[in-house]
Scaffold this active site. Structure first.
Site, PDB file in Angstrom:
ATOM      1  N   SER A   1     -33.264   8.058  87.818  1.00  0.00           N
ATOM      2  CA  SER A   1     -34.475   8.876  87.743  1.00  0.00           C
ATOM      3  C   SER A   1     -35.503   8.373  88.751  1.00  0.00           C
ATOM      4  O   SER A   1     -35.371   7.274  89.301  1.00  0.00           O
ATOM      5  CB  SER A   1     -35.082   8.850  86.333  1.00  0.00           C
ATOM      6  OG  SER A   1     -35.563   7.555  86.019  1.00  0.00           O
ATOM      7  N   GLY A   2     -36.525   9.191  88.954  1.00  0.00           N
ATOM      8  CA  GLY A   2     -37.611   8.805  89.842  1.00  0.00           C
ATOM      9  C   GLY A   2     -38.935   9.265  89.262  1.00  0.00           C
ATOM     10  O   GLY A   2     -38.991  10.170  88.425  1.00  0.00           O
TER      11      GLY A   2
ATOM     12  N   ALA B   1     -31.232  -0.523  96.621  1.00  0.00           N
ATOM     13  CA  ALA B   1     -30.932  -1.167  97.902  1.00  0.00           C
ATOM     14  C   ALA B   1     -29.625  -0.659  98.504  1.00  0.00           C
ATOM     15  O   ALA B   1     -28.959   0.210  97.943  1.00  0.00           O
ATOM     16  CB  ALA B   1     -30.857  -2.680  97.705  1.00  0.00           C
TER      17      ALA B   1
ATOM     18  N   ASP C   1     -36.548  -2.025  94.946  1.00  0.00           N
ATOM     19  CA  ASP C   1     -37.193  -1.952  93.643  1.00  0.00           C
ATOM     20  C   ASP C   1     -37.237  -3.297  92.934  1.00  0.00           C
ATOM     21  O   ASP C   1     -38.194  -3.598  92.211  1.00  0.00           O
ATOM     22  CB  ASP C   1     -36.567  -0.871  92.759  1.00  0.00           C
ATOM     23  CG  ASP C   1     -35.054  -0.946  92.655  1.00  0.00           C
ATOM     24  OD1 ASP C   1     -34.451  -1.958  93.077  1.00  0.00           O
ATOM     25  OD2 ASP C   1     -34.458   0.028  92.149  1.00  0.00           O
ATOM     26  N   THR C   2     -36.234  -4.146  93.157  1.00  0.00           N
ATOM     27  CA  THR C   2     -36.273  -5.467  92.523  1.00  0.00           C
ATOM     28  C   THR C   2     -37.379  -6.327  93.120  1.00  0.00           C
ATOM     29  O   THR C   2     -38.037  -7.087  92.404  1.00  0.00           O
ATOM     30  CB  THR C   2     -34.918  -6.181  92.659  1.00  0.00           C
ATOM     31  OG1 THR C   2     -33.888  -5.337  92.167  1.00  0.00           O
ATOM     32  CG2 THR C   2     -34.918  -7.482  91.878  1.00  0.00           C
TER      33      THR C   2
ATOM     34  N   ASN D   1     -26.854 -10.857  90.553  1.00  0.00           N
ATOM     35  CA  ASN D   1     -26.690  -9.486  90.054  1.00  0.00           C
ATOM     36  C   ASN D   1     -25.677  -9.463  88.924  1.00  0.00           C
ATOM     37  O   ASN D   1     -24.649 -10.123  88.999  1.00  0.00           O
ATOM     38  CB  ASN D   1     -26.143  -8.567  91.151  1.00  0.00           C
ATOM     39  CG  ASN D   1     -27.207  -8.017  92.052  1.00  0.00           C
ATOM     40  OD1 ASN D   1     -27.982  -8.762  92.626  1.00  0.00           O
ATOM     41  ND2 ASN D   1     -27.239  -6.704  92.192  1.00  0.00           N
TER      42      ASN D   1
ATOM     43  N   GLN E   1     -25.981   3.064  79.239  1.00  0.00           N
ATOM     44  CA  GLN E   1     -26.339   4.401  79.738  1.00  0.00           C
ATOM     45  C   GLN E   1     -25.107   5.303  79.781  1.00  0.00           C
ATOM     46  O   GLN E   1     -25.153   6.468  79.371  1.00  0.00           O
ATOM     47  CB  GLN E   1     -26.951   4.298  81.139  1.00  0.00           C
ATOM     48  CG  GLN E   1     -28.352   3.717  81.184  1.00  0.00           C
ATOM     49  CD  GLN E   1     -28.786   3.360  82.605  1.00  0.00           C
ATOM     50  OE1 GLN E   1     -28.020   3.485  83.569  1.00  0.00           O
ATOM     51  NE2 GLN E   1     -30.019   2.901  82.744  1.00  0.00           N
TER      52      GLN E   1
ATOM     53  N   GLY F   1     -36.968  -1.410  82.101  1.00  0.00           N
ATOM     54  CA  GLY F   1     -36.637  -0.672  80.890  1.00  0.00           C
ATOM     55  C   GLY F   1     -36.054  -1.522  79.786  1.00  0.00           C
ATOM     56  O   GLY F   1     -36.275  -1.255  78.600  1.00  0.00           O
TER      57      GLY F   1
END
Length: 483
Positions: free
Chosen positions: A13-14, A79, A235-236, A294, A302, A401
């Site tokens: 999502s964004g 990424a 984002d990380t 990671n 999900q 989240g």
């Protein structure tokens, strides 16, 4: 009052979030949310990059209707994935998603020419089969030769907005192609791929003002006057900036589709032990490095939820897990079979069956298997992290989240025997906004940003409850035995 817009696009999502500073606190308002996900086209897993660009324009339009006439904007995304442009600045082909299986076996083939140790010494980046280095290694040669520019996803979105070609460093480091000593793309790796340095734009750091949104876009779509500022586009990297930590001896867990667990450092750590344990040194904002590992994250639950036709909310799945028998069945979260299986539920059940464990039958048992396994994975990696760095962590900050999953947070605190501080959920957006505010002069530095975030958003503490030491040792041994 200054207006800051954060475009935060993840794998599922964004959002476009409007941030303002009011009365010493940072306030957020979500003004646009949209779905995202890769799709299959001609047997390839791809992103719809033009759809994402269109959603950014929609978010800017909505900001204008809400009274934002002038603002800055920062973008962060996932990424490693990239866009090829021809000499006319037009996109070449599709934008591959990192979960496409084309890179299966690519690391082994590439390292016949240059060993992983040599690559790690240059880049300090962990080996993940979907890193840009391996994606480019298997990419169609004709398309690469026709490419005048190679841009990572947020760099392409910047280009479409303001016409500027730039390679933002926090995301570029994840390509496994930046030399941390020369602070540029590594010439040996480029030669191995048959690429030229000129195909990659100049590196820029977070906080650089890239330019105004193109006038034709403003006029055609009714947008506010908007200046694009290069956020920490991975984002990380933004999420770690949004960790409301104080002092030292803390680690972070950015918990979303992926779980990224690590520490913030001023210098890379490229020891042999770090390489053998496959830890990475991604570039952060303002002279920092993200030393992390990671692991498969909320992707597991999900997919299970999706395969159940979203019959349960994530909160309901956590409640059902809490009611199920603990540690009955475990999976190695980072096993490649869970990367992008046709059916996650069957992949989990199949592994349990093959390893002689009880097979999870209900949604609650599946969720419990996933959360127990994730907590034990965190335990493995925190202990590894302390061994590799030689530093003892006193607390772990969970952002993203996963901070909303109180069951998993408490379970993780119990297994780790460590205090866990959960929140804020919107750490990635907050890190994005922090870079814009620092560039704007509204705040001074990272620590002031973290102090502001801590004042503005709730953080929940989870104290570890005692676990039987014999049981914990047995669980650790069982988890290690799964491979």
């Amino acid at each position: 009052m200054n207006h800051y817009l954060a475009v935060d696009i993840g794998a599922s999502s964004g959002r476009v979030i409007w941030g303002t500073l009011r009365e010493g606190a940072l306030r957020l308002q979500e003004i646009h949310r949209f779905g995202n996900g890769f799709h299959e086209k001609d047997g390839k897993f791809c992103w719809d990059i033009e759809y994402l660009f269109g959603q950014i324009l929609t978010g800017l339009q909505m900001a204008k209707t809400l009274g934002v006439d002038e603002c800055t904007l920062g973008i962060d995304t996932w990424a490693v994935d990239y866009v090829l442009l021809n000499r006319k600045g037009e996109r070449i082909g599709e934008v591959f998603a990192y979960r496409d299986p084309r890179t299966n076996g690519a690391p082994e083939r590439l390292h016949r020419h240059l060993s992983f140790q040599e690559v790690y010494e240059k880049t300090g980046i962990q080996q993940l089969s979907f890193n840009t280095l391996y994606q480019l290694f298997v990419h169609d040669r004709e398309e690469l030769e026709a490419a005048k520019h190679i841009l990572l996803v947020p760099d392409y979105l910047h280009y479409r907005l303001c016409g500027v070609l730039a390679s933002e460093a926090t995301n570029a480091s994840t390509t496994q192609m930046l030399n941390w000593q020369t602070q540029d793309y590594d010439s040996d790796l480029l030669a191995l791929l048959g690429l030229q340095r000129s195909q990659f734009p100049d590196l820029v750091r977070p906080g650089v003002r890239l330019g105004a949104v193109l006038g034709e876009l403003v006029r055609e779509h009714g947008l506010p006057r908007c200046e694009v500022i290069s956020a920490a586009t991975h984002d990380t990297a933004s999420a770690v900036l949004g960790v409301p930590a104080q002092g030292t001896s803390w680690g972070y867990l950015s918990s979303g589709t992926w779980s990224l667990i690590g520490v913030e450092r001023e210098h890379p750590l490229t020891s042999r032990l770090a390489m053998e344990r496959n830890y990475t040194n991604e570039w952060g904002a303002f002279g920092t490095y993200r030393f992390l590992k990671n692991m498969m994250g909320m992707w597991l639950i999900q997919q299970v939820r999706k395969e159940a036709d979203d019959a349960y909310s994530f909160a309901e799945l956590a409640e059902m897990a809490a009611a199920a028998e603990p540690f009955r069945s475990l999976i190695p979260c980072n096993d490649s079979r869970f990367m992008n299986p046709p059916k996650m539920t069957e992949a989990i059940r199949g592994f349990c069956r093959e390893s002689g464990q009880p097979v999870p039958a209900t949604a609650g048992e599946l969720a419990r298997c996933i959360f127990d396994s994730m907590a034990l994975s965190y335990d493995v990696y925190v202990r590894e992290l302390q061994e590799v760095t030689g530093e003892r962590l006193k607390q772990l900050h969970v952002v993203g989240g996963g901070a909303n999953n109180g069951f998993l947070c408490q379970l993780s605190a119990d297994v780790l025997g460590m205090a866990i501080y959960a929140g804020p959920t919107e750490a990635t957006v907050l890190g994005n906004l922090a870079v814009q505010m620092i560039a704007d002069g509204a705040i001074r530095d990272i620590q002031e940003a973290r102090d502001l975030i801590r004042r503005s958003f709730p953080v929940r503490a989870y104290a570890p409850r005692p676990m039987d030491s014999g049981l914990l040792a047995e669980l650790r041994a069982k988890y290690r035995s799964l491979g």
